[in-house]
Design a protein around this motif. Structure first.
Motif, PDB file in Angstrom:
ATOM      1  N   LYS A 135      25.349  16.200  -8.011  1.00 36.72           N
ATOM      2  CA  LYS A 135      26.696  15.626  -8.026  1.00 36.72           C
ATOM      3  C   LYS A 135      27.501  16.226  -9.180  1.00 36.72           C
ATOM      4  O   LYS A 135      26.934  16.645 -10.189  1.00 36.72           O
TER       5      LYS A 135
ATOM      6  N   ASP B 157      21.287   9.040  -6.126  1.00 40.70           N
ATOM      7  CA  ASP B 157      22.752   9.053  -6.046  1.00 40.70           C
ATOM      8  C   ASP B 157      23.244   9.735  -4.763  1.00 40.70           C
ATOM      9  O   ASP B 157      24.422  10.069  -4.634  1.00 40.70           O
ATOM     10  N   ASP B 158      22.353   9.869  -3.832  1.00 34.33           N
ATOM     11  CA  ASP B 158      22.631  10.491  -2.536  1.00 34.33           C
ATOM     12  C   ASP B 158      23.377   9.483  -1.651  1.00 34.33           C
ATOM     13  O   ASP B 158      22.869   8.391  -1.389  1.00 34.33           O
ATOM     14  N   GLU B 159      24.566   9.848  -1.162  1.00 33.67           N
ATOM     15  CA  GLU B 159      25.330   8.905  -0.309  1.00 33.67           C
ATOM     16  C   GLU B 159      24.558   8.529   0.944  1.00 33.67           C
ATOM     17  O   GLU B 159      24.827   7.477   1.545  1.00 33.67           O
TER      18      GLU B 159
ATOM     19  N   ASP C  98      23.347   5.014   1.145  1.00 38.16           N
ATOM     20  CA  ASP C  98      24.230   3.839   1.163  1.00 38.16           C
ATOM     21  C   ASP C  98      23.812   2.776   2.191  1.00 38.16           C
ATOM     22  O   ASP C  98      23.809   1.582   1.865  1.00 38.16           O
TER      23      ASP C  98
ATOM     24  N   ALA D  21      27.375   7.353  -9.621  1.00 36.69           N
ATOM     25  CA  ALA D  21      27.689   7.504  -8.196  1.00 36.69           C
ATOM     26  C   ALA D  21      28.411   6.280  -7.641  1.00 36.69           C
ATOM     27  O   ALA D  21      28.746   6.251  -6.454  1.00 36.69           O
TER      28      ALA D  21
ATOM     29  N   VAL E 163      27.226   3.306  -7.164  1.00 38.18           N
ATOM     30  CA  VAL E 163      26.403   2.455  -6.301  1.00 38.18           C
ATOM     31  C   VAL E 163      26.569   0.975  -6.653  1.00 38.18           C
ATOM     32  O   VAL E 163      26.664   0.118  -5.767  1.00 38.18           O
TER      33      VAL E 163
ATOM     34  N   ARG F  90      29.852  -0.290  -5.283  1.00 38.56           N
ATOM     35  CA  ARG F  90      29.875  -0.511  -3.826  1.00 38.56           C
ATOM     36  C   ARG F  90      28.949  -1.647  -3.394  1.00 38.56           C
ATOM     37  O   ARG F  90      29.187  -2.288  -2.379  1.00 38.56           O
TER      38      ARG F  90
END
Lengths: 383, 383
Positions: free
Chosen positions: A204, B170-172, B175, B230, B232, B235
């Motif tokens: 990132k 931190d990988d979307e 989610d 990120a 997270v 969200r």
């Protein structure tokens, strides 16, 4: 007692003009990239691999003593103990490093000796010199450099990175260097540059945040731990080591470190004391940006006496005297890094560190004045 | 109020028999190497690269529930929330990881449901399940696994490493996983395995000390910081993340982290709050081996409220209420790791962590009982 209320910055960097010339002449990192943007000069400093946004803008605050003085005056800093910034001479072949170290030490001496007076007996500037700590350097060259620095009136210590002469600071080949530094009474300012392997940061775009916020303190933590494990503080008990960024993560991981050592008889048997004891022999800058962090570092220094005999029966006592721990902590700014994003009277990074000192629970005026300057004047024999 | 004085171990590992069979069948790390020494079985566990002295001796304490119960009884531990030990399923191809996760979750449910009763409403064992977090796994498979765990009565969360499905946490792509975990109310126990690149440790023989004492907490620190960066926690504000080893170095580096973020407008603009705010939303085990460390972690949790609005004008207040911070801290042992070197009644690693809780300055009986067990009973909805 006027001296006790001086504000002294012991973590403040310079790229001396001679060093800048070298950086400008280079085609790979570290380098200063000179170009223009919208018709104006746009110098960029690249010292880390993969610098985001084309490197950081550099200007006279990196090399001009008058700019440093303006910064000091704006923030009420009376005296600065200036050090060359990373990566020092790490990237040079031995012969070049040896010559340049000698020249830069003379340059820094002049930078200090020509500086305004703070009082009848004090200048505004003192300095940390450089050793040519690079692979294939001879021990004689290193000892010669220490001898040079010890004879320069305004140089009170040396700054070093963590690579030593290629194998890190736990290399026995450095024993003569520690011995000479200890004997000369020079303070060793240990400062990071390399962080840890960048794969740890993921893919990132987080700018410089991860290598600076985590990588730098991790590197200092590892280097200091390796010094402890190698018995360097057992062999050189009067060596005065000052850790950048309040020792990184070492204070918070020190009881875990002690436990891991104790569960490994081979390692434990090499050391005279519990790992936590050594933290009380170190000095820590107060560049941690928060009062809770500073108070905790003071606690860790203060508790070290509980661990003197290196045994395994250290029942924890409730509470430590964090006023005692404050005596090994010293204000710093990390100037000229962390400049404000917008034009402001004072730098936020500096204000945060001053406010943090002021807000440490359990510190009285004496402790705060000590950390702000008194401890530095003592450590560098300026009183 | 009898429950309030329970001793609950939330950091205690098992290699379930089915997993041990797999490890015994393997020819590369991770593996259990079965051989004999002096005519007796001599099983060795190899989970890290370059294990010193041929790996660590393993026996029934790694897989046998009766051995865990003996350990608990010896140390006065009433209830354990058991988790599979690293490296979990990380090394398996996706299809195998998916099948084994499902089987191990059922195995662990049975491990708990068959266990003795602590009271009319409580068993001695609860568990953290496993997700098949490996590259090339489908999101559906991960969600199916979360659904399975949420339906198993005695599994109260999941344990995970830091690699996610290959690119870190931190990988979307994760989610949907965070969303499902948040919705199911499962606690996520974040635990290290890989450390940082071993080149950092140098070439001296320091046994496991550097990777365990420093590498493990560095890895947790990096992973949690990357989660913060990120967004997270912005969200998924109700996600409950429990950090191994008291959050590693994150508390001590959190003000530096906040400062580095604030000096990088691109990163800062992505986050709702100052970095320090997020630390008050996390849970920390109390596996730090020292009272000063635990008190400091509590301070960092307690101060987080000062940083709620994410602005840049957080003047530090003198002092924080570390009794408040204690509520997010939970006792753990790291059993069966860190066994005593000689046969003793109690494990030093356990005694140290209990003594540390007892010796935190500023904590009263209520805070100590909370960290010893009350907080865990609340977090896992066992009261």
């Amino acid at each position: 007692m006027a001296l006790a209320s001086r504000l002294v910055d012991i973590h403040t960097h310079v790229y001396l003009p001679r060093y800048c010339s070298l950086l400008r002449s280079r085609t790979s990192v570290p380098r200063i990239l000179t170009s223009t943007r919208d018709g104006k000069p746009d110098d960029r400093l690249l010292i880390l691999d993969h610098e985001p946004s084309g490197g950081r803008p550099v200007g006279p605050q990196y090399w001009d003593r008058d700019e440093k003085l303006k910064f000091m005056d704006r923030h009420g800093i009376d005296l600065s103990v200036v050090s060359s910034a990373n990566p020092w001479l790490d990237f040079l072949p031995a012969s070049e490093a040896r010559t340049l170290a000698s020249q830069l030490n003379e340059d820094l001496e002049k930078y200090c000796s020509d500086s305004p007076e703070l009082s009848l007996s004090l200048k505004r500037f003192y300095g940390f010199g450089l050793l040519p700590l690079v692979p294939e350097i001879s021990t004689d060259a290193l000892l010669e450099s220490i001898d040079q620095i010890s004879k320069l009136k305004y140089l009170k210590g040396i700054i070093m990175g963590t690579r030593g002469i290629g194998k890190g600071l736990d290399d026995e080949a450095l024993d003569p260097v520690w011995a000479a530094l200890e004997k000369a009474g020079l303070v060793v300012f240990l400062h990071p540059h390399y962080g840890v392997d960048e794969k740890a940061w993921g893919d990132k775009n987080n700018g410089h945040v991860l290598p600076l916020a985590l990588g730098f303190p991790f590197e200092t933590t590892i280097a200091t731990t390796r010094l402890i494990l190698a018995g360097v503080f057992d062999r050189f008990p009067s060596l005065r080591l000052l850790l950048a960024h309040s020792g990184g993560a070492l204070p918070q991981l020190s009881s875990r470190l002690a436990s891991c050592i104790e569960h490994d008889p081979v390692v434990a048997s090499r050391l005279k004391h519990d790992a936590r004891w050594y933290l009380g022999k170190l000095y820590f800058d107060a560049v941690a940006y928060g009062p809770e962090e500073l108070g905790f570092v003071a606690d860790v220094i203060a508790r070290s006496e509980r661990f003197e005999t290196g045994g395994s029966t250290h029942a924890p006592a409730t509470g430590v005297d964090r006023t005692l721990g404050s005596r090994r902590m010293l204000f710093g700014t990390d100037h000229p890094f962390f400049p404000p994003l917008t034009s402001t009277e004072k730098w936020k990074s500096v204000v945060e560190n001053l406010e943090a000192i002021d807000a440490v629970a359990g510190w009285g005026q004496a402790e705060k004045e000590g950390v702000r300057g008194g401890n530095a004047l003592s450590l560098f024999n300026l009183v």
